[in-house]
Write a protein that holds these residues in place. Sequence first.
Motif, PDB file in Angstrom:
ATOM      1  N   SER A 454       0.823  -1.204   0.000  1.00  0.00           N
ATOM      2  CA  SER A 454       0.000   0.000   0.000  1.00  0.00           C
ATOM      3  C   SER A 454       0.856   1.251   0.000  1.00  0.00           C
ATOM      4  CB  SER A 454      -0.953   0.009   1.202  1.00  0.00           C
ATOM      5  OG  SER A 454      -0.231  -0.019   2.422  1.00  0.00           O
ATOM      6  N   GLY A 455       1.994   1.206   0.686  1.00  0.00           N
ATOM      7  CA  GLY A 455       2.888   2.349   0.653  1.00  0.00           C
ATOM      8  C   GLY A 455       3.394   2.626  -0.743  1.00  0.00           C
ATOM      9  N   ALA A 456       3.760   1.562  -1.452  1.00  0.00           N
ATOM     10  CA  ALA A 456       4.213   1.723  -2.832  1.00  0.00           C
ATOM     11  C   ALA A 456       3.088   2.227  -3.722  1.00  0.00           C
ATOM     12  CB  ALA A 456       4.753   0.393  -3.355  1.00  0.00           C
ATOM     13  N   ALA A 457       1.864   1.725  -3.499  1.00  0.00           N
ATOM     14  CA  ALA A 457       0.726   2.157  -4.315  1.00  0.00           C
ATOM     15  C   ALA A 457       0.445   3.638  -4.132  1.00  0.00           C
ATOM     16  CB  ALA A 457      -0.510   1.339  -3.955  1.00  0.00           C
ATOM     17  N   LEU A 458       0.644   4.145  -2.923  1.00  0.00           N
ATOM     18  CA  LEU A 458       0.389   5.551  -2.635  1.00  0.00           C
ATOM     19  C   LEU A 458       1.569   6.448  -2.971  1.00  0.00           C
ATOM     20  CD1 LEU A 458      -1.437   5.154   0.788  1.00  0.00           C
ATOM     21  CD2 LEU A 458      -2.468   5.915  -1.351  1.00  0.00           C
ATOM     22  N   GLY A 459       2.654   5.841  -3.475  1.00  0.00           N
ATOM     23  CA  GLY A 459       3.806   6.633  -3.853  1.00  0.00           C
ATOM     24  C   GLY A 459       4.685   7.016  -2.692  1.00  0.00           C
ATOM     25  N   SER A 460       4.552   6.288  -1.568  1.00  0.00           N
ATOM     26  CA  SER A 460       5.384   6.557  -0.395  1.00  0.00           C
ATOM     27  C   SER A 460       5.817   5.228   0.200  1.00  0.00           C
ATOM     28  CB  SER A 460       4.619   7.381   0.642  1.00  0.00           C
ATOM     29  OG  SER A 460       3.355   6.788   0.898  1.00  0.00           O
ATOM     30  N   PRO A 461       6.812   4.557  -0.402  1.00  0.00           N
ATOM     31  CA  PRO A 461       7.193   3.202  -0.009  1.00  0.00           C
ATOM     32  C   PRO A 461       7.499   3.047   1.471  1.00  0.00           C
ATOM     33  CG  PRO A 461       8.303   3.840  -2.034  1.00  0.00           C
ATOM     34  CD  PRO A 461       7.632   5.070  -1.508  1.00  0.00           C
ATOM     35  N   GLY A 462       7.873   4.105   2.165  1.00  0.00           N
ATOM     36  CA  GLY A 462       8.184   3.972   3.576  1.00  0.00           C
ATOM     37  C   GLY A 462       6.975   4.067   4.484  1.00  0.00           C
ATOM     38  N   ALA A 463       5.801   4.294   3.892  1.00  0.00           N
ATOM     39  CA  ALA A 463       4.606   4.530   4.709  1.00  0.00           C
ATOM     40  C   ALA A 463       3.896   3.232   5.017  1.00  0.00           C
ATOM     41  CB  ALA A 463       3.665   5.494   3.988  1.00  0.00           C
ATOM     42  N   GLY A 464       4.486   2.414   5.834  1.00  0.00           N
ATOM     43  CA  GLY A 464       3.841   1.174   6.244  1.00  0.00           C
ATOM     44  C   GLY A 464       2.894   1.418   7.397  1.00  0.00           C
ATOM     45  N   PRO A 465       2.213   0.359   7.879  1.00  0.00           N
ATOM     46  CA  PRO A 465       1.253   0.516   8.958  1.00  0.00           C
ATOM     47  C   PRO A 465       1.930   1.036  10.225  1.00  0.00           C
ATOM     48  CG  PRO A 465       0.959  -1.602   7.870  1.00  0.00           C
ATOM     49  CD  PRO A 465       2.236  -1.011   7.351  1.00  0.00           C
ATOM     50  N   CYS A 466       1.243   1.896  10.952  1.00  0.00           N
ATOM     51  CA  CYS A 466       1.747   2.385  12.233  1.00  0.00           C
ATOM     52  C   CYS A 466       0.576   2.483  13.193  1.00  0.00           C
ATOM     53  CB  CYS A 466       2.443   3.736  12.076  1.00  0.00           C
ATOM     54  SG  CYS A 466       1.423   5.000  11.293  1.00  0.00           S
ATOM     55  N   GLN A 467       0.624   1.746  14.277  1.00  0.00           N
ATOM     56  CA  GLN A 467      -0.459   1.767  15.246  1.00  0.00           C
ATOM     57  C   GLN A 467      -0.458   3.105  15.975  1.00  0.00           C
ATOM     58  OE1 GLN A 467      -2.821  -0.540  15.866  1.00  0.00           O
ATOM     59  NE2 GLN A 467      -3.753   0.934  17.250  1.00  0.00           N
ATOM     60  N   ASP A 468      -1.558   3.849  15.860  1.00  0.00           N
ATOM     61  CA  ASP A 468      -1.574   5.159  16.492  1.00  0.00           C
ATOM     62  C   ASP A 468      -2.500   5.229  17.690  1.00  0.00           C
ATOM     63  OD1 ASP A 468      -3.645   6.719  13.903  1.00  0.00           O
ATOM     64  OD2 ASP A 468      -4.092   5.205  15.388  1.00  0.00           O
ATOM     65  N   GLY A 469      -3.203   4.108  17.976  1.00  0.00           N
ATOM     66  CA  GLY A 469      -4.023   4.059  19.166  1.00  0.00           C
ATOM     67  C   GLY A 469      -5.398   4.685  19.023  1.00  0.00           C
ATOM     68  N   THR A 470      -5.670   5.367  17.934  1.00  0.00           N
ATOM     69  CA  THR A 470      -6.957   6.024  17.778  1.00  0.00           C
ATOM     70  C   THR A 470      -7.949   5.188  17.000  1.00  0.00           C
ATOM     71  OG1 THR A 470      -6.424   7.115  15.694  1.00  0.00           O
ATOM     72  CG2 THR A 470      -5.777   8.260  17.724  1.00  0.00           C
ATOM     73  N   GLY A 471      -7.453   4.204  16.244  1.00  0.00           N
ATOM     74  CA  GLY A 471      -8.347   3.446  15.388  1.00  0.00           C
ATOM     75  C   GLY A 471      -8.814   4.234  14.197  1.00  0.00           C
ATOM     76  N   GLN A 472      -8.189   5.365  13.909  1.00  0.00           N
ATOM     77  CA  GLN A 472      -8.639   6.206  12.814  1.00  0.00           C
ATOM     78  C   GLN A 472      -7.664   6.170  11.649  1.00  0.00           C
ATOM     79  OE1 GLN A 472     -11.620   7.585  12.819  1.00  0.00           O
ATOM     80  NE2 GLN A 472     -11.962   6.623  14.781  1.00  0.00           N
TER      81      GLN A 472
END
Length: 480
Positions: A454-472
Amino acid sequence: MTTPPVRPPVRLAVLGAGGRGADAYGRWVRAHPDRARIAAVADPDATRLAALAGTTAARYADWTDLVADLGRLRPAAVIVALPDALHVAAATAVAQHDDHGGGLPMLLEKPAAPTLTALTDLAGVVRRTGARIAVGHVLRFAPFWRAVRAVVEAGALGDLATIEVRENIGFWHFAHSFVRGNWRNAAESSPMVLAKTCHDLDLIRWLAGSAPRTVASEGSLLHFRPEHAPEGAPARCTDGCPAAADCPFHAPRYYLDALRDVTGHPVTMLGDDLSPAGRLAALRRGPYGRCVYHCDNDVADHQQTLLRFPSGLTATLTASAFTAENTRHLAITGTRGQLHGHMESGEIRVDLFSPSGRLPDAVLGALPGVELVESGTDGPLGHATHSLVAHPAPESGHAGGDDGLMDAFCRAVVDGTVGSGELSFATALDSHLMAFAAERSRAGAGVVDFGRWSGAALGSPGAGPCQDGTGQDNTVRSAL
Protein backbone atom coordinates in the motif's frame (compact mmCIF):
# COMPACT_ATOMS: atom_id res chain seq x y z
CA MET A 1 -29.61 27.13 31.03
CA THR A 2 -28.39 28.48 27.69
CA THR A 3 -30.63 27.73 24.72
CA PRO A 4 -28.61 26.36 21.79
CA PRO A 5 -28.69 28.62 18.74
CA VAL A 6 -31.21 27.81 16.02
CA ARG A 7 -29.24 26.89 12.93
CA PRO A 8 -30.63 27.09 9.41
CA PRO A 9 -30.89 23.83 7.48
CA VAL A 10 -27.72 22.69 5.71
CA ARG A 11 -28.02 23.40 1.98
CA LEU A 12 -26.85 20.45 -0.11
CA ALA A 13 -25.97 20.00 -3.77
CA VAL A 14 -26.61 16.41 -4.91
CA LEU A 15 -24.78 14.90 -7.87
CA GLY A 16 -26.81 11.86 -8.92
CA ALA A 17 -30.50 11.22 -8.19
CA GLY A 18 -30.47 7.43 -8.38
CA GLY A 19 -30.82 4.79 -5.69
CA ARG A 20 -28.37 6.36 -3.26
CA GLY A 21 -28.74 10.04 -4.05
CA ALA A 22 -32.54 9.97 -3.92
CA ASP A 23 -33.68 6.85 -2.07
CA ALA A 24 -31.12 6.99 0.75
CA TYR A 25 -29.69 10.48 1.22
CA GLY A 26 -32.52 12.39 -0.42
CA ARG A 27 -35.12 10.50 1.63
CA TRP A 28 -33.39 11.56 4.86
CA VAL A 29 -33.38 15.19 3.75
CA ARG A 30 -37.09 15.08 2.98
CA ALA A 31 -37.74 13.60 6.42
CA HIS A 32 -35.64 16.25 8.19
CA PRO A 33 -36.42 19.63 6.59
CA ASP A 34 -35.22 21.36 9.76
CA ARG A 35 -31.77 19.82 9.33
CA ALA A 36 -31.10 19.94 5.59
CA ARG A 37 -32.44 21.19 2.27
CA ILE A 38 -31.54 20.27 -1.29
CA ALA A 39 -30.34 23.36 -3.11
CA ALA A 40 -29.41 21.76 -6.44
CA VAL A 41 -29.53 18.38 -8.17
CA ALA A 42 -27.73 17.01 -11.21
CA ASP A 43 -28.90 13.91 -13.09
CA PRO A 44 -29.23 13.11 -16.81
CA ASP A 45 -32.57 11.36 -16.24
CA ALA A 46 -35.28 14.03 -16.34
CA THR A 47 -37.76 12.01 -14.29
CA ARG A 48 -35.30 11.29 -11.47
CA LEU A 49 -34.07 14.87 -11.59
CA ALA A 50 -37.55 16.33 -11.21
CA ALA A 51 -38.49 13.91 -8.42
CA LEU A 52 -35.53 14.84 -6.22
CA ALA A 53 -35.29 18.53 -7.08
CA GLY A 54 -38.98 19.22 -6.51
CA THR A 55 -40.04 22.81 -7.07
CA THR A 56 -37.29 24.57 -5.14
CA ALA A 57 -33.90 23.04 -6.08
CA ALA A 58 -31.92 24.09 -9.15
CA ARG A 59 -31.75 21.38 -11.84
CA TYR A 60 -28.81 20.34 -13.98
CA ALA A 61 -28.71 17.57 -16.56
CA ASP A 62 -24.90 17.36 -16.29
CA TRP A 63 -23.03 17.25 -12.99
CA THR A 64 -20.16 19.29 -14.43
CA ASP A 65 -22.51 22.22 -14.99
CA LEU A 66 -23.64 22.10 -11.37
CA VAL A 67 -20.03 22.04 -10.11
CA ALA A 68 -19.18 24.99 -12.35
CA ASP A 69 -22.09 26.87 -10.75
CA LEU A 70 -21.15 26.15 -7.11
CA GLY A 71 -19.97 29.72 -6.57
CA ARG A 72 -23.41 31.06 -7.40
CA LEU A 73 -25.38 28.29 -5.69
CA ARG A 74 -23.31 28.48 -2.48
CA PRO A 75 -24.37 25.15 -0.91
CA ALA A 76 -22.82 24.14 2.38
CA ALA A 77 -21.80 20.69 1.14
CA VAL A 78 -21.97 18.33 -1.84
CA ILE A 79 -23.18 14.74 -2.03
CA VAL A 80 -21.56 12.71 -4.81
CA ALA A 81 -23.84 9.77 -5.66
CA LEU A 82 -22.96 9.32 -9.33
CA PRO A 83 -22.05 5.99 -10.97
CA ASP A 84 -18.82 4.53 -9.57
CA ALA A 85 -16.74 5.44 -12.61
CA LEU A 86 -17.47 9.16 -12.08
CA HIS A 87 -16.69 9.35 -8.36
CA VAL A 88 -13.08 10.47 -8.66
CA ALA A 89 -13.73 13.00 -11.43
CA ALA A 90 -16.59 14.59 -9.50
CA ALA A 91 -14.78 14.63 -6.15
CA THR A 92 -11.70 16.13 -7.81
CA ALA A 93 -13.77 18.83 -9.52
CA VAL A 94 -15.44 19.83 -6.26
CA ALA A 95 -12.12 19.79 -4.38
CA GLN A 96 -10.46 21.99 -6.98
CA HIS A 97 -13.32 24.43 -7.49
CA ASP A 98 -11.78 27.91 -7.60
CA ASP A 99 -14.28 29.58 -5.30
CA HIS A 100 -13.63 27.23 -2.40
CA GLY A 101 -10.13 26.66 -1.08
CA GLY A 102 -9.87 22.89 -0.69
CA GLY A 103 -13.41 22.54 -2.00
CA LEU A 104 -16.71 22.13 -0.19
CA PRO A 105 -17.25 19.31 2.33
CA MET A 106 -18.29 16.18 0.44
CA LEU A 107 -20.13 12.96 1.15
CA LEU A 108 -18.73 10.59 -1.49
CA GLU A 109 -20.67 7.40 -2.10
CA LYS A 110 -18.66 4.20 -1.81
CA PRO A 111 -16.57 2.94 -3.41
CA ALA A 112 -14.58 6.16 -3.42
CA ALA A 113 -12.84 4.93 -6.57
CA PRO A 114 -13.38 1.82 -8.74
CA THR A 115 -9.71 1.12 -9.52
CA LEU A 116 -6.43 1.31 -7.63
CA THR A 117 -5.09 3.95 -10.02
CA ALA A 118 -8.16 6.12 -9.53
CA LEU A 119 -7.93 5.66 -5.76
CA THR A 120 -4.31 6.78 -5.63
CA ASP A 121 -5.20 9.74 -7.87
CA LEU A 122 -7.92 10.75 -5.43
CA ALA A 123 -5.56 10.34 -2.47
CA GLY A 124 -3.20 12.71 -4.26
CA VAL A 125 -5.99 15.26 -4.69
CA VAL A 126 -6.81 15.07 -0.98
CA ARG A 127 -3.15 15.48 -0.11
CA ARG A 128 -2.68 18.51 -2.38
CA THR A 129 -5.93 20.36 -1.75
CA GLY A 130 -6.91 19.36 1.77
CA ALA A 131 -10.29 18.23 0.43
CA ARG A 132 -12.81 17.35 3.14
CA ILE A 133 -14.26 14.04 2.01
CA ALA A 134 -16.42 11.61 3.98
CA VAL A 135 -16.90 8.26 2.23
CA GLY A 136 -20.30 6.55 2.45
CA HIS A 137 -19.37 3.67 4.73
CA VAL A 138 -22.83 3.74 6.25
CA LEU A 139 -22.57 0.63 8.41
CA ARG A 140 -20.30 2.38 10.92
CA PHE A 141 -23.35 4.49 11.77
CA ALA A 142 -25.88 1.65 12.15
CA PRO A 143 -27.01 0.96 15.76
CA PHE A 144 -26.01 -2.72 15.42
CA TRP A 145 -22.40 -2.00 14.46
CA ARG A 146 -22.06 0.90 16.88
CA ALA A 147 -23.06 -1.44 19.69
CA VAL A 148 -20.50 -4.01 18.55
CA ARG A 149 -17.85 -1.32 18.39
CA ALA A 150 -18.74 -0.08 21.88
CA VAL A 151 -18.31 -3.58 23.35
CA VAL A 152 -14.92 -3.95 21.65
CA GLU A 153 -13.69 -0.44 22.43
CA ALA A 154 -14.63 -0.76 26.11
CA GLY A 155 -12.36 -3.80 26.40
CA ALA A 156 -15.18 -6.11 27.49
CA LEU A 157 -13.85 -8.91 25.25
CA GLY A 158 -10.23 -8.42 26.28
CA ASP A 159 -7.58 -8.60 23.58
CA LEU A 160 -9.19 -9.56 20.27
CA ALA A 161 -8.12 -12.90 18.82
CA THR A 162 -10.43 -13.43 15.81
CA ILE A 163 -13.05 -11.56 13.82
CA GLU A 164 -15.30 -13.45 11.40
CA VAL A 165 -17.66 -11.56 9.09
CA ARG A 166 -19.97 -13.41 6.71
CA GLU A 167 -21.44 -11.30 3.93
CA ASN A 168 -24.50 -13.26 2.81
CA ILE A 169 -25.20 -11.52 -0.47
CA GLY A 170 -28.36 -13.50 -1.28
CA PHE A 171 -28.78 -15.53 -4.47
CA TRP A 172 -31.41 -13.13 -5.84
CA HIS A 173 -29.48 -9.98 -4.90
CA PHE A 174 -26.29 -11.23 -6.48
CA ALA A 175 -28.14 -12.05 -9.71
CA HIS A 176 -29.69 -8.58 -9.74
CA SER A 177 -26.58 -6.52 -8.98
CA PHE A 178 -23.53 -8.61 -9.87
CA VAL A 179 -24.70 -10.72 -12.82
CA ARG A 180 -27.30 -8.61 -14.62
CA GLY A 181 -26.72 -5.25 -12.97
CA ASN A 182 -24.32 -2.37 -12.70
CA TRP A 183 -21.58 -4.22 -10.79
CA ARG A 184 -21.38 -7.32 -12.96
CA ASN A 185 -18.16 -6.45 -14.80
CA ALA A 186 -14.98 -5.39 -13.02
CA ALA A 187 -13.73 -3.27 -15.93
CA GLU A 188 -17.01 -1.32 -16.04
CA SER A 189 -17.42 -0.98 -12.27
CA SER A 190 -15.05 -2.65 -9.78
CA PRO A 191 -14.24 -6.09 -8.33
CA MET A 192 -16.94 -7.61 -6.14
CA VAL A 193 -14.66 -7.46 -3.09
CA LEU A 194 -14.67 -3.67 -3.43
CA ALA A 195 -18.17 -3.01 -4.75
CA LYS A 196 -19.90 -5.23 -2.20
CA THR A 197 -17.55 -5.94 0.70
CA CYS A 198 -15.67 -2.68 1.17
CA HIS A 199 -18.31 -2.12 3.90
CA ASP A 200 -17.17 -5.30 5.63
CA LEU A 201 -13.49 -4.54 5.23
CA ASP A 202 -14.11 -1.08 6.65
CA LEU A 203 -15.85 -2.62 9.67
CA ILE A 204 -12.99 -5.06 10.23
CA ARG A 205 -10.49 -2.21 9.97
CA TRP A 206 -12.61 -0.15 12.40
CA LEU A 207 -12.90 -2.94 14.96
CA ALA A 208 -9.24 -3.95 14.66
CA GLY A 209 -8.04 -0.38 15.18
CA SER A 210 -5.20 -0.67 12.68
CA ALA A 211 -4.40 -1.66 9.13
CA PRO A 212 -3.57 -5.33 8.52
CA ARG A 213 -0.05 -6.65 8.24
CA THR A 214 -0.94 -9.16 5.49
CA VAL A 215 -3.89 -9.89 3.20
CA ALA A 216 -4.64 -13.18 1.44
CA SER A 217 -7.73 -14.07 -0.59
CA GLU A 218 -9.23 -16.89 -2.66
CA GLY A 219 -12.37 -17.01 -4.80
CA SER A 220 -13.69 -17.24 -8.34
CA LEU A 221 -16.64 -16.94 -10.68
CA LEU A 222 -17.88 -20.43 -9.96
CA HIS A 223 -21.42 -20.66 -11.25
CA PHE A 224 -22.73 -17.83 -13.45
CA ARG A 225 -21.03 -19.05 -16.60
CA PRO A 226 -22.37 -20.16 -20.02
CA GLU A 227 -21.45 -23.82 -19.48
CA HIS A 228 -23.85 -23.96 -16.52
CA ALA A 229 -26.90 -22.78 -18.48
CA PRO A 230 -29.81 -25.25 -18.59
CA GLU A 231 -30.10 -27.03 -21.91
CA GLY A 232 -31.96 -24.86 -24.39
CA ALA A 233 -31.89 -21.73 -22.20
CA PRO A 234 -32.34 -18.62 -24.40
CA ALA A 235 -30.52 -15.32 -23.96
CA ARG A 236 -33.53 -13.87 -22.13
CA CYS A 237 -35.82 -15.34 -19.50
CA THR A 238 -38.82 -13.95 -21.40
CA ASP A 239 -38.01 -15.94 -24.55
CA GLY A 240 -39.54 -19.22 -23.39
CA CYS A 241 -36.88 -20.80 -21.18
CA PRO A 242 -37.50 -24.54 -20.70
CA ALA A 243 -36.07 -24.32 -17.16
CA ALA A 244 -38.26 -21.42 -16.03
CA ALA A 245 -40.15 -23.43 -13.41
CA ASP A 246 -37.02 -24.66 -11.63
CA CYS A 247 -34.43 -21.91 -12.19
CA PRO A 248 -33.83 -19.88 -8.99
CA PHE A 249 -32.91 -16.84 -11.11
CA HIS A 250 -35.91 -16.67 -13.49
CA ALA A 251 -36.38 -12.92 -13.92
CA PRO A 252 -40.21 -12.72 -14.29
CA ARG A 253 -40.69 -14.67 -11.04
CA TYR A 254 -38.53 -12.11 -9.22
CA TYR A 255 -39.50 -8.76 -10.73
CA LEU A 256 -43.14 -9.49 -11.64
CA ASP A 257 -44.25 -11.91 -8.95
CA ALA A 258 -42.13 -11.73 -5.79
CA LEU A 259 -41.70 -7.95 -6.04
CA ARG A 260 -45.09 -7.10 -7.54
CA ASP A 261 -45.97 -4.76 -4.65
CA VAL A 262 -42.54 -3.11 -4.49
CA THR A 263 -42.07 0.22 -6.21
CA GLY A 264 -38.70 1.19 -4.73
CA HIS A 265 -35.30 -0.45 -5.02
CA PRO A 266 -34.52 -2.81 -6.76
CA VAL A 267 -37.41 -2.62 -9.22
CA THR A 268 -36.75 1.06 -9.90
CA MET A 269 -33.74 -0.15 -11.87
CA LEU A 270 -36.15 -1.50 -14.49
CA GLY A 271 -37.31 1.96 -15.55
CA ASP A 272 -40.08 4.47 -14.95
CA ASP A 273 -43.09 2.29 -15.83
CA LEU A 274 -43.47 -0.20 -12.96
CA SER A 275 -46.87 -1.53 -14.02
CA PRO A 276 -46.93 -5.27 -14.80
CA ALA A 277 -46.83 -4.47 -18.52
CA GLY A 278 -44.03 -1.97 -18.04
CA ARG A 279 -41.96 -4.41 -16.02
CA LEU A 280 -42.41 -7.15 -18.58
CA ALA A 281 -41.41 -4.80 -21.39
CA ALA A 282 -38.27 -3.84 -19.44
CA LEU A 283 -37.34 -7.50 -18.98
CA ARG A 284 -37.78 -8.13 -22.70
CA ARG A 285 -35.40 -5.36 -23.73
CA GLY A 286 -33.25 -4.39 -20.73
CA PRO A 287 -30.38 -6.00 -18.82
CA TYR A 288 -32.49 -7.40 -15.98
CA GLY A 289 -34.31 -9.87 -18.20
CA ARG A 290 -31.15 -11.62 -19.35
CA CYS A 291 -30.39 -15.22 -18.52
CA VAL A 292 -27.83 -15.20 -15.69
CA TYR A 293 -25.75 -17.71 -17.64
CA HIS A 294 -25.57 -15.52 -20.74
CA CYS A 295 -24.43 -12.15 -19.36
CA ASP A 296 -21.16 -10.27 -19.66
CA ASN A 297 -20.37 -10.67 -15.95
CA ASP A 298 -16.89 -11.54 -14.73
CA VAL A 299 -16.77 -10.69 -10.99
CA ALA A 300 -16.27 -13.44 -8.41
CA ASP A 301 -19.43 -15.00 -6.99
CA HIS A 302 -17.67 -16.20 -3.84
CA GLN A 303 -14.53 -15.02 -2.07
CA GLN A 304 -12.82 -15.54 1.27
CA THR A 305 -10.21 -13.13 2.62
CA LEU A 306 -7.83 -13.62 5.54
CA LEU A 307 -6.25 -10.62 7.24
CA ARG A 308 -3.49 -10.69 9.86
CA PHE A 309 -2.96 -7.67 12.09
CA PRO A 310 0.12 -6.45 13.97
CA SER A 311 -1.47 -7.30 17.35
CA GLY A 312 -1.80 -10.98 16.40
CA LEU A 313 -5.52 -10.63 15.64
CA THR A 314 -6.70 -12.50 12.55
CA ALA A 315 -9.88 -11.71 10.64
CA THR A 316 -11.78 -13.55 7.93
CA LEU A 317 -14.33 -12.21 5.50
CA THR A 318 -16.53 -14.65 3.58
CA ALA A 319 -18.71 -13.32 0.78
CA SER A 320 -20.99 -15.63 -1.18
CA ALA A 321 -23.76 -15.30 -3.73
CA PHE A 322 -25.19 -18.64 -2.67
CA THR A 323 -27.11 -17.71 0.46
CA ALA A 324 -30.79 -17.49 1.30
CA GLU A 325 -30.30 -14.52 3.61
CA ASN A 326 -29.18 -11.07 2.54
CA THR A 327 -27.43 -9.92 5.69
CA ARG A 328 -24.22 -10.14 7.69
CA HIS A 329 -23.21 -12.52 10.47
CA LEU A 330 -20.46 -11.62 12.90
CA ALA A 331 -18.37 -13.53 15.44
CA ILE A 332 -15.60 -12.02 17.55
CA THR A 333 -13.47 -13.85 20.08
CA GLY A 334 -11.26 -12.22 22.67
CA THR A 335 -9.26 -13.23 25.70
CA ARG A 336 -12.11 -12.34 28.08
CA GLY A 337 -15.22 -13.00 26.02
CA GLN A 338 -16.90 -13.57 22.68
CA LEU A 339 -19.62 -11.87 20.66
CA HIS A 340 -22.07 -13.17 18.07
CA GLY A 341 -24.27 -10.92 15.98
CA HIS A 342 -26.90 -11.05 13.24
CA MET A 343 -27.32 -7.71 11.50
CA GLU A 344 -30.79 -8.21 10.03
CA SER A 345 -32.40 -9.18 13.35
CA GLY A 346 -30.19 -6.77 15.29
CA GLU A 347 -29.45 -9.49 17.83
CA ILE A 348 -26.11 -9.43 19.64
CA ARG A 349 -25.04 -11.99 22.24
CA VAL A 350 -22.04 -11.24 24.43
CA ASP A 351 -20.50 -14.02 26.53
CA LEU A 352 -18.08 -12.72 29.15
CA PHE A 353 -15.96 -15.47 30.65
CA SER A 354 -16.00 -14.08 34.18
CA PRO A 355 -19.11 -14.93 36.24
CA SER A 356 -19.28 -11.26 37.24
CA GLY A 357 -18.71 -9.92 33.74
CA ARG A 358 -20.73 -6.77 33.06
CA LEU A 359 -21.29 -4.72 29.98
CA PRO A 360 -19.98 -1.15 30.27
CA ASP A 361 -22.38 1.76 30.64
CA ALA A 362 -21.29 3.00 27.20
CA VAL A 363 -23.04 -0.01 25.70
CA LEU A 364 -26.09 -0.13 27.93
CA GLY A 365 -27.06 3.50 28.21
CA ALA A 366 -25.37 5.71 25.67
CA LEU A 367 -26.32 4.13 22.35
CA PRO A 368 -29.71 5.12 20.89
CA GLY A 369 -31.68 2.20 19.57
CA VAL A 370 -29.76 -0.48 21.50
CA GLU A 371 -31.71 -2.44 24.14
CA LEU A 372 -30.48 -4.92 26.75
CA VAL A 373 -32.94 -7.81 26.50
CA GLU A 374 -31.57 -10.30 29.00
CA SER A 375 -28.58 -11.04 31.24
CA GLY A 376 -27.78 -14.38 32.82
CA THR A 377 -25.25 -17.16 33.09
CA ASP A 378 -24.36 -20.14 30.92
CA GLY A 379 -21.89 -22.98 30.56
CA PRO A 380 -20.34 -25.32 33.13
CA LEU A 381 -18.63 -22.46 34.99
CA GLY A 382 -21.59 -20.10 34.92
CA HIS A 383 -20.04 -17.36 32.83
CA ALA A 384 -21.98 -14.12 32.28
CA THR A 385 -24.15 -13.68 29.19
CA HIS A 386 -25.87 -10.59 27.83
CA SER A 387 -28.34 -10.35 24.96
CA LEU A 388 -28.83 -7.06 23.12
CA VAL A 389 -31.05 -5.96 20.26
CA ALA A 390 -30.29 -2.98 18.01
CA HIS A 391 -33.37 -1.25 16.59
CA PRO A 392 -32.71 0.81 13.45
CA ALA A 393 -34.87 3.76 12.52
CA PRO A 394 -37.91 2.71 10.43
CA GLU A 395 -37.34 2.73 6.67
CA SER A 396 -33.64 3.56 7.01
CA GLY A 397 -31.50 1.39 4.77
CA HIS A 398 -28.41 -0.56 5.81
CA ALA A 399 -29.85 -1.36 9.27
CA GLY A 400 -30.18 2.33 10.09
CA GLY A 401 -26.78 3.25 8.72
CA ASP A 402 -28.11 5.49 5.94
CA ASP A 403 -29.89 7.73 8.43
CA GLY A 404 -26.99 7.57 10.87
CA LEU A 405 -24.48 8.68 8.28
CA MET A 406 -26.61 11.58 7.07
CA ASP A 407 -27.20 12.72 10.63
CA ALA A 408 -23.46 12.60 11.37
CA PHE A 409 -22.52 14.25 8.08
CA CYS A 410 -24.89 17.18 8.48
CA ARG A 411 -23.74 17.71 12.06
CA ALA A 412 -20.14 17.67 10.87
CA VAL A 413 -20.91 20.20 8.12
CA VAL A 414 -22.35 22.56 10.74
CA ASP A 415 -19.43 21.95 13.13
CA GLY A 416 -16.79 22.15 10.40
CA THR A 417 -15.44 18.67 11.17
CA VAL A 418 -15.96 16.84 7.86
CA GLY A 419 -12.60 15.36 7.00
CA SER A 420 -11.74 14.23 10.53
CA GLY A 421 -12.49 11.28 12.79
CA GLU A 422 -14.92 8.73 11.39
CA LEU A 423 -15.78 11.10 8.55
CA SER A 424 -12.23 11.45 7.26
CA PHE A 425 -11.03 10.21 3.90
CA ALA A 426 -8.08 8.53 5.63
CA THR A 427 -10.36 6.18 7.56
CA ALA A 428 -11.88 4.93 4.29
CA LEU A 429 -8.67 4.70 2.30
CA ASP A 430 -7.30 1.71 4.21
CA SER A 431 -10.41 -0.40 3.60
CA HIS A 432 -10.33 0.37 -0.12
CA LEU A 433 -6.66 -0.57 -0.25
CA MET A 434 -7.50 -3.77 1.63
CA ALA A 435 -10.04 -4.63 -1.07
CA PHE A 436 -7.53 -4.07 -3.87
CA ALA A 437 -4.94 -6.11 -1.99
CA ALA A 438 -7.47 -8.94 -1.62
CA GLU A 439 -8.25 -8.87 -5.34
CA ARG A 440 -4.52 -8.85 -6.12
CA SER A 441 -4.10 -11.90 -3.90
CA ARG A 442 -7.11 -13.66 -5.45
CA ALA A 443 -5.68 -13.05 -8.92
CA GLY A 444 -2.57 -15.04 -8.03
CA ALA A 445 -0.27 -12.80 -6.01
CA GLY A 446 -0.56 -14.93 -2.87
CA VAL A 447 -0.08 -13.28 0.51
CA VAL A 448 0.23 -9.49 0.18
CA ASP A 449 2.47 -7.54 2.58
CA PHE A 450 -0.07 -4.78 3.09
CA GLY A 451 2.19 -2.08 4.49
CA ARG A 452 4.84 -2.44 1.81
CA TRP A 453 2.35 -2.83 -1.05
CA SER A 454 0.00 0.00 0.00
CA GLY A 455 2.89 2.35 0.65
CA ALA A 456 4.21 1.72 -2.83
CA ALA A 457 0.73 2.16 -4.31
CA LEU A 458 0.39 5.55 -2.63
CA GLY A 459 3.81 6.63 -3.85
CA SER A 460 5.38 6.56 -0.39
CA PRO A 461 7.19 3.20 -0.01
CA GLY A 462 8.18 3.97 3.58
CA ALA A 463 4.61 4.53 4.71
CA GLY A 464 3.84 1.17 6.24
CA PRO A 465 1.25 0.52 8.96
CA CYS A 466 1.75 2.39 12.23
CA GLN A 467 -0.46 1.77 15.25
CA ASP A 468 -1.57 5.16 16.49
CA GLY A 469 -4.02 4.06 19.17
CA THR A 470 -6.96 6.02 17.78
CA GLY A 471 -8.35 3.45 15.39
CA GLN A 472 -8.64 6.21 12.81
CA ASP A 473 -5.64 7.00 10.60
CA ASN A 474 -2.92 4.46 10.02
CA THR A 475 -1.22 3.41 6.81
CA VAL A 476 -2.35 6.61 5.14
CA ARG A 477 -1.24 9.04 7.83
CA SER A 478 2.17 9.76 6.40
CA ALA A 479 0.83 9.66 2.83
CA LEU A 480 -1.89 12.24 3.47
